[in-house]
Design a protein around this motif. Structure first.
Motif, mmCIF file in Angstrom:
data_model
loop_
_atom_site.group_PDB
_atom_site.id
_atom_site.type_symbol
_atom_site.label_atom_id
_atom_site.label_comp_id
_atom_site.label_asym_id
_atom_site.label_seq_id
_atom_site.Cartn_x
_atom_site.Cartn_y
_atom_site.Cartn_z
ATOM 1 N N VAL A 106 0.845 -1.203 0.000
ATOM 2 C CA VAL A 106 0.000 0.000 0.000
ATOM 3 C C VAL A 106 0.873 1.242 0.000
ATOM 4 N N SER A 107 1.911 1.247 0.813
ATOM 5 C CA SER A 107 2.835 2.386 0.850
ATOM 6 C C SER A 107 3.431 2.648 -0.530
ATOM 7 N N SER A 108 3.750 1.575 -1.238
ATOM 8 C CA SER A 108 4.342 1.688 -2.564
ATOM 9 C C SER A 108 3.409 2.402 -3.535
ATOM 10 N N ILE A 109 2.148 2.000 -3.555
ATOM 11 C CA ILE A 109 1.184 2.625 -4.469
ATOM 12 C C ILE A 109 0.903 4.072 -4.056
ATOM 13 N N ILE A 110 0.828 4.326 -2.771
ATOM 14 C CA ILE A 110 0.592 5.695 -2.318
ATOM 15 C C ILE A 110 1.781 6.585 -2.667
ATOM 16 N N ALA A 111 2.998 6.055 -2.554
ATOM 17 C CA ALA A 111 4.184 6.819 -2.958
ATOM 18 C C ALA A 111 4.132 7.124 -4.446
ATOM 19 N N PHE A 112 3.748 6.130 -5.254
ATOM 20 C CA PHE A 112 3.603 6.318 -6.705
ATOM 21 C C PHE A 112 2.594 7.419 -6.993
ATOM 22 N N SER A 113 1.433 7.329 -6.367
ATOM 23 C CA SER A 113 0.361 8.304 -6.588
ATOM 24 C C SER A 113 0.757 9.699 -6.123
ATOM 25 N N THR A 114 1.396 9.776 -4.963
ATOM 26 C CA THR A 114 1.809 11.066 -4.401
ATOM 27 C C THR A 114 2.738 11.804 -5.349
ATOM 28 N N VAL A 115 3.680 11.083 -5.929
ATOM 29 C CA VAL A 115 4.620 11.693 -6.867
ATOM 30 C C VAL A 115 3.951 11.964 -8.204
ATOM 31 N N GLY A 116 3.236 10.963 -8.710
ATOM 32 C CA GLY A 116 2.629 11.096 -10.024
ATOM 33 C C GLY A 116 1.704 12.287 -10.161
ATOM 34 N N LYS A 117 0.872 12.522 -9.153
ATOM 35 C CA LYS A 117 -0.120 13.598 -9.261
ATOM 36 C C LYS A 117 0.513 14.984 -9.332
ATOM 37 N N LYS A 118 1.758 15.125 -8.853
ATOM 38 C CA LYS A 118 2.432 16.421 -8.896
ATOM 39 C C LYS A 118 3.201 16.651 -10.192
ATOM 40 N N LEU A 119 3.327 15.601 -11.005
ATOM 41 C CA LEU A 119 4.068 15.735 -12.260
ATOM 42 C C LEU A 119 3.155 15.874 -13.464
ATOM 43 N N GLU A 127 -6.104 11.413 -8.208
ATOM 44 C CA GLU A 127 -6.745 11.292 -6.891
ATOM 45 C C GLU A 127 -7.929 10.334 -6.951
ATOM 46 N N GLU A 128 -8.676 10.370 -8.065
ATOM 47 C CA GLU A 128 -9.792 9.428 -8.239
ATOM 48 C C GLU A 128 -9.286 7.991 -8.237
ATOM 49 N N TYR A 129 -8.202 7.760 -8.950
ATOM 50 C CA TYR A 129 -7.619 6.411 -8.973
ATOM 51 C C TYR A 129 -7.207 5.982 -7.569
ATOM 52 N N GLU A 130 -6.658 6.911 -6.801
ATOM 53 C CA GLU A 130 -6.209 6.579 -5.451
ATOM 54 C C GLU A 130 -7.399 6.238 -4.546
ATOM 55 N N VAL A 131 -8.467 7.009 -4.645
ATOM 56 C CA VAL A 131 -9.671 6.742 -3.848
ATOM 57 C C VAL A 131 -10.227 5.362 -4.183
ATOM 58 N N TYR A 133 -8.593 2.842 -5.423
ATOM 59 C CA TYR A 133 -7.633 1.846 -4.942
ATOM 60 C C TYR A 133 -7.817 1.582 -3.453
ATOM 61 N N LEU A 134 -7.907 2.635 -2.657
ATOM 62 C CA LEU A 134 -8.050 2.473 -1.207
ATOM 63 C C LEU A 134 -9.385 1.826 -0.846
ATOM 64 N N ALA A 135 -10.420 2.147 -1.609
ATOM 65 C CA ALA A 135 -11.720 1.514 -1.370
ATOM 66 C C ALA A 135 -11.630 0.011 -1.614
ATOM 67 N N ARG A 136 -10.902 -0.381 -2.647
ATOM 68 C CA ARG A 136 -10.736 -1.808 -2.947
ATOM 69 C C ARG A 136 -9.922 -2.504 -1.857
ATOM 70 N N ILE A 137 -8.880 -1.833 -1.375
ATOM 71 C CA ILE A 137 -8.063 -2.393 -0.301
ATOM 72 C C ILE A 137 -8.919 -2.640 0.943
ATOM 73 N N LYS A 138 -9.753 -1.678 1.278
ATOM 74 C CA LYS A 138 -10.627 -1.819 2.449
ATOM 75 C C LYS A 138 -11.649 -2.932 2.233
ATOM 76 N N GLU A 139 -12.125 -3.058 1.010
ATOM 77 C CA GLU A 139 -13.107 -4.104 0.691
ATOM 78 C C GLU A 139 -12.489 -5.490 0.858
ATOM 79 N N ILE A 140 -11.247 -5.643 0.426
ATOM 80 C CA ILE A 140 -10.554 -6.930 0.599
ATOM 81 C C ILE A 140 -10.388 -7.233 2.078
ATOM 82 N N GLY A 141 -9.981 -6.214 2.841
ATOM 83 C CA GLY A 141 -9.844 -6.382 4.279
ATOM 84 C C GLY A 141 -8.461 -6.056 4.782
ATOM 85 N N ILE A 142 -8.340 -4.941 5.493
ATOM 86 C CA ILE A 142 -7.067 -4.538 6.077
ATOM 87 C C ILE A 142 -7.352 -3.800 7.382
#
Length: 450
Positions: A106-119, A127-131, A133-142
């Protein structure tokens, strides 16, 4: 009676207590995470296409998010090490707090998104993709605490990479002057149909990732300009002229398959419209993604592969663009119309920058060199990248075969002379070999075991 009632209340409470426990599906998370870097590089490509970034800028946009993703994930894998002391100017990466439980994919994808959105320009889409993604992670269970810790660490790594990226000279080049058109007969001139100004004339001022300087692999001089009909330069122009004039269906398909011009203009009557497509680096990221999927690489191996390829692409463009504006060479379109046939047109629209060396040839050879080191010299694959624009799948016996076809495609398309492609490929191989030899992703004791 009272004791029986208390016992019943406790028994009824048991399902409620266990029902409130947080779901943490480790196996489900791992399965989902394996493909996520492929997914996120596709997201990034989609945004780059819509934002219409030039090929050199696109290569920069691919590189930093993938480095961030790699660095945020590496601490979870003892065999891998940080690249902080291997990239030019990159300081030590923040490490995860070992007192806090995290899930580093999860940290890896968030790091990717954090950098990507500023470039990019369309930050909201990222940001939509990130939302999602996180919704899917929560759905799987974390576990909520694990998720929050993981997001925080991903942001921390992303911000560290962004601070490094801000020092690479890109912002400063936005304020520099345009390329000055020379009146010398051997120099680049704006070409039809749009006669656009030269793209990124100061790209050699961008800090390289692993090269010592932009001029680290400056190619040797191509054939000397000459307009006489007996000269070698004229013969090279005639080769392009004859190929385009008598082009067959296969050569035409190859030219269009590797065109990768991010913004082609079409004019009907008084109306001009544009078609947006993948850039050359986007095409090779797509090929990389296909190899990652085919070989079912782990997320860490995928991160490693993307870092190596995107670094080769980024330094390939810096190296190529330094040579392009140093030589400032005339395009076939200009030369042929001036000295051979004024009514001649190339198959492809000529990109708005000098001819030598061929950018696509440089970066394709660089990427192919890295991919060959990873997957082998006889790696057969099918490239379905251009299905999105209606072109069929092309099959290759190796990455180097595909890179060679790229060079040929530029001649078939009428936008390069042969030396720009051949010498460009040599330059790209040198860049790729440097990336392979200089970037150490595995710890020495682990590499020896592999």
């Amino acid at each position: 009676m009272k004791s029986v009632k208390s016992l019943l209340l406790f028994l009824f409470a048991i399902p409620f207590i266990f029902g409130c426990e947080e779901k943490h599906d480790q196996a489900g998370l791992d399965k989902f995470s394996q493909s996520q870097l492929v997914v996120w590089n596709r997201h990034l490509s989609e945004i780059i296409i819509k934002d219409i970034f030039s090929p050199p800028v696109a290569s920069r946009i691919y590189s930093y998010p993938n480095i961030a993703a790699y660095e945020a994930l590496a601490p979870a894998y003892p065999a891998y090490e940080s690249l902080s002391d291997q990239f030019n100017g990159l300081s030590e990466i923040p490490q995860p707090d070992t007192t806090k439980e995290m899930y580093l994919p999860v940290s890896s994808i968030i790091a990717f998104s954090t950098v990507g959105k500023k470039l990019i320009l369309d930050e909201l889409k990222m940001e939509e993709y990130e939302v999602e993604y996180l919704a899917r992670i929560k759905e799987i269970g974390i576990k909520e605490e694990v998720l929050n810790n993981s997001i925080a660490y991903g942001r921390q790594v992303g911000e560290h990479i962004l601070a490094w990226a801000k020092q690479d000279g890109y912002v400063e080049t936005r304020a520099l002057t345009r390329h000055v058109i020379s009146k010398k007969p051997d120099t680049w001139q704006p070409t039809a149909p749009d006669y656009m100004p030269a793209v990124e004339p100061h790209w050699n001022k961008i800090r390289p990732f692993v090269m010592d300087s932009a001029a680290h692999f400056k190619p040797r001089m191509a054939t000397a300009f000459d307009s006489t009909t007996t000269s070698d330069f004229y013969k090279e122009a005639m080769e392009v002229y004859d190929i385009v004039k008598h082009i067959d269906e296969e050569k035409l398909l190859i030219a269009r398959f590797w065109d990768d011009n991010p913004n082609i203009s079409y004019t009907k009557g008084h109306v001009t419209y544009f078609q947006q497509k993948l850039t050359p680096p986007g095409h090779w990221v797509s090929i990389t993604s296909s190899a990652i999927r085919k070989n079912k690489l782990s997320m860490m191996e995928a991160a490693e592969t993307y870092v190596m390829v995107t670094t080769a692409l980024a330094d390939g463009f810096i190296s190529c663009w330094d040579a392009k504006y140093a030589y400032n060479s005339i395009r076939p379109d200009t030369y042929i119309e001036r000295y051979i046939d004024q009514d001649w047109d190339p198959i492809l629209q000529t990109p708005p920058f000098p001819e030598f060396p061929s950018g696509h040839s440089v970066i394709s050879a660089a990427a192919a060199t890295v991919l060959t080191q990873k997957f082998g010299d006889n790696y057969a694959f099918a490239d379905s990248t251009q299905l999105a624009i209606g072109l069929p799948v092309r099959k290759f016996n190796s990455f180097n075969e595909a890179a060679y076809e790229v060079g040929e495609s530029r001649i078939y398309g009428g936008i390069h002379f042969r030396p720009a492609c051949d010498l460009g490929a040599e330059q790209g191989k040198a860049v790729g070999n440097l990336v392979v030899s200089k970037l150490r992703t595995r710890k020495p004791e682990q590499t020896a075991k592999l």
